[in-house]
Design an enzyme around this catalytic site. Structure first.
Site, PDB file in Angstrom:
ATOM      1  N   ARG A  70       0.795  -1.221   0.000  1.00 28.37           N
ATOM      2  CA  ARG A  70       0.000   0.000   0.000  1.00 28.37           C
ATOM      3  C   ARG A  70       0.832   1.277   0.000  1.00 28.37           C
ATOM      4  NH1 ARG A  70      -3.023  -3.558   1.737  1.00 28.37           N
ATOM      5  NH2 ARG A  70      -1.167  -4.155   2.875  1.00 28.37           N
ATOM      6  N   THR A  71       1.756   1.362   0.933  1.00 22.55           N
ATOM      7  CA  THR A  71       2.453   2.645   1.105  1.00 22.55           C
ATOM      8  C   THR A  71       3.248   2.981  -0.156  1.00 22.55           C
ATOM      9  OG1 THR A  71       2.566   2.235   3.463  1.00 22.55           O
ATOM     10  CG2 THR A  71       4.017   3.948   2.614  1.00 22.55           C
ATOM     11  N   LYS A  99      24.860  -4.822  -0.136  1.00 30.73           N
ATOM     12  CA  LYS A  99      26.321  -4.884  -0.315  1.00 30.73           C
ATOM     13  C   LYS A  99      27.041  -4.231   0.855  1.00 30.73           C
ATOM     14  CE  LYS A  99      25.956  -4.100  -5.289  1.00 30.73           C
ATOM     15  NZ  LYS A  99      26.234  -3.056  -6.285  1.00 30.73           N
ATOM     16  N   ARG A 120      11.294   3.606   3.620  1.00 32.25           N
ATOM     17  CA  ARG A 120      10.816   2.609   4.599  1.00 32.25           C
ATOM     18  C   ARG A 120      12.026   1.800   5.038  1.00 32.25           C
ATOM     19  NH1 ARG A 120       5.516  -1.116   4.576  1.00 32.25           N
ATOM     20  NH2 ARG A 120       4.706   0.923   5.154  1.00 32.25           N
ATOM     21  N   HIS A 148       4.695   5.931  11.568  1.00 30.24           N
ATOM     22  CA  HIS A 148       4.255   5.810  10.171  1.00 30.24           C
ATOM     23  C   HIS A 148       3.311   6.999   9.925  1.00 30.24           C
ATOM     24  CE1 HIS A 148       3.152   4.272   6.395  1.00 30.24           C
ATOM     25  NE2 HIS A 148       2.903   3.008   6.683  1.00 30.24           N
TER      26      HIS A 148
HETATM   27  C1  NCD Z   1       1.441  -0.865   8.081  1.00 31.18           C
HETATM   28  C2  NCD Z   1       2.939  -0.770   8.294  1.00 31.18           C
HETATM   29  O1  NCD Z   1       3.709  -1.030   7.382  1.00 31.18           O
HETATM   30  O2  NCD Z   1       3.308  -0.412   9.389  1.00 31.18           O
HETATM   31  N1  NCD Z   1       1.102  -1.123   6.738  1.00 31.18           N
HETATM   32  C3  NCD Z   1       0.828  -0.046   5.947  1.00 31.18           C
HETATM   33  O3  NCD Z   1       1.690   0.708   5.614  1.00 31.18           O
HETATM   34  N2  NCD Z   1      -0.457   0.154   5.646  1.00 31.18           N
HETATM   35  C4  NCD Z   1       0.755  -1.793   9.002  1.00 31.18           C
HETATM   36  C5  NCD Z   1       1.306  -3.180   9.129  1.00 31.18           C
HETATM   37  O4  NCD Z   1       2.204  -3.586   8.425  1.00 31.18           O
HETATM   38  O5  NCD Z   1       0.782  -3.879   9.991  1.00 31.18           O
END
Ligand code: NCD
Length: 477
Positions: A70-71, A99, A120, A148
């Site tokens: 999703r993100t 690496k 991320r 997040h």
């Molecule tokens: C979340 C995350 O990555 O923290 N997912 C997301 O970005 N919607 C929630 C999760 O992974 O549980």
């Protein structure tokens, strides 16, 4: 260099939800509304279906060192819908980190390829570290179990679209409150907008102590006494009320107060149920009893008008049979990722005329904070083992860096992952003396140039300091 009267030119990074003011969060939502009006799907009000041109000529890099659907895809879709372009590195195994490249080097390099970076990373505080080395804005797409913030923007926006006013809203939060970064950003924002929090963690998975302390100390949350709700619902672990005005705090200790009435209301009507999965990648142990949310759980009267949210993915804790229920809003919540992230990118990059975030250094309250900084091997280090400052790849150049909070509850807050240390030892290089953080006057008139912090007395003594106040003429200034 900025001329007199010009705005300072610091970049605006988004590491924590607290890097945005409440009015900036509202600005994101107003622009997201505008984008949905202009580019939305007439047949599905939550979906962007057409593209804009404001982002033409701009590039967004998505640097994802942890799994994501999703993100990453909604950020990329958002940039493409703005008319911009995207580049991505989404497989940790094929990125240079595999690496042995440091995060600092990666973001220095990627800064030359894009106008903004979404990161991320599995380590807490990685986004803040990346921001130190990036020449373009860094947006936190999830860093370890820290925060997040863009998921929280989607969560709050979803509530707004569901016509739920945040002020006074009763929000129940279920699942892994310790490991879930989405929850940490979410609870700060809810408290800041005046919502009440009903915490329903899985056993042993309550909020991290420093998040809990911040809610009470910085965000004015008041914990209701357990006796007031334990008999009502055994799954509730804590209930936080956010007073609408600071003066209401004085009402709290008295019985039959307004807060007690609101508390009873909170148990009578839960407006939102926010469900999260067990964060198995952040726990050494397997999960034992984990709460499941299904139609049976939600049949209690208090959930009659609840909106049920989940950041997704779900892995069994939210029953698929509930999907057709009118209270299920999690797929719309995921869809809002596109308009919300379009708006965020546009405001960070200044793509819309006269609409750009002001470029101050960050923080929803611009309070100057004293910063303590020492080489990695001297003095105190972050107490969070998952902090990015301990990562073997990053250790070679990160320093022990803390915001120093003086006052009634002195604490050191890690500059990267924001974990607080409440008990520590303060040593003065001048007098070669140390005192513990709990001793009166320890943090008065601290001169950070001559101060070293240690984990405990043994560490200070090991480094040649002895207990007590420094001789008067050498007292720290
Ligand atoms: C979340 C995350 O990555 O923290 N997912 C997301 O970005 N919607 C929630 C999760 O992974 O549980």
């Amino acid at each position: 260099m900025a001329q007199k009267g010009e705005e300072p030119t610091q970049l605006r990074h988004l590491n924590s939800i607290n890097d945005l003011t409440n009015s900036e969060i509202e600005e994101v939502f107003a622009l997201a509304d505008d984008y949905l009006d202009r580019f939305g799907d007439p047949a599905a009000a939550h979906r962007i279906a057409a593209s804009h041109t404001a982002g033409a000529g701009h590039i967004l890099a998505t640097l994802f060192l942890e799994p994501s659907t999703r993100t990453r895809l909604s950020f990329e879709s958002a940039m493409l819908r703005l008319g911009g372009q995207t580049i991505t590195s989404s497989d940790p195994a094929t990125s240079s980190a595999a690496k042995g490249e440091s995060l600092a080097d990666s973001v220095r390099v990627v800064s030359n390829y894009a106008d903004a970076i979404v990161l991320r990373h599995p380590r807490d505080g990685a986004a803040r570290l990346a921001a130190e080395f990036a020449a373009v804005p860094v947006i936190n797409g999830g860093d370890g179990s820290h925060e997040h913030p863009t998921q929280t923007l989607c969560d709050l926006y979803t509530l707004r679209r569901e016509n739920k006013q945040l002020k006074g809203l009763n929000v129940a939060i279920s699942g892994d409150l310790r490991g879930s970064r989405t929850i940490h950003s979410f609870v700060y924002a809810l408290a800041r907008f005046g919502a009440n929090l009903i915490l329903m963690p899985a056993k042993g998975m309550g909020l991290p102590a420093h998040v809990d302390a911040r809610l009470r100390e910085e965000f004015r949350c008041v914990a209701a006494p357990k006796s007031s709700y334990a008999a009502e619902d055994a799954s509730i672990d804590a209930l936080y009320m956010t007073p609408e005005e600071p003066h209401q705090l004085s009402l709290i200790p008295a019985p039959d107060t307004e807060v007690d009435i609101r508390l009873a209301d909170g148990l009578r009507q839960v407006d939102v149920v926010y469900v999260t999965r067990f964060q198995k990648e952040r726990w050494a142990e397997a999960k034992a009893d984990y709460p499941t949310v299904n139609s049976d759980f939600l049949k209690a009267d208090r959930y009659k008008h609840s909106s049920v949210l989940h950041p997704l993915p779900r892995v069994g804790e939210l029953d698929v049979a509930f999907d057709s229920d009118r209270r299920a809003v999690y797929f719309r919540q995921a869809a809002y990722g596109v308009p919300v992230r379009m708006a965020l990118i546009a405001l960070v990059l200044g793509l819309e005329k006269k609409k750009a975030f002001k470029r101050f250094a960050g923080g929803f309250e611009e309070r100057p904070k004293a910063l303590y900084e020492q080489p990695h091997d001297s003095g105190i280090a972050c107490s969070n083992p998952n902090c990015v400052s301990h990562d073997p790849l990053e250790r070679q150049y990160t320093r022990n860096k803390f915001h120093v909070h003086v006052g009634e509850t002195p604490r050191l807050r890690c500059y990267y992952c924001e974990t607080d240390i409440a008990d520590f030892v303060v040593a003065s290089r001048r007098g070669k003396r140390y005192k513990s953080s709990g001793e009166a006057g320890t943090l008065n008139a601290l001169d950070l140039r001559t101060t070293l912090f240690f984990k405990d007395a043994a560490a200070a003594e090991g480094a040649g300091f002895s207990h007590g106040a420094p001789p008067r003429r050498q007292a720290a200034r």
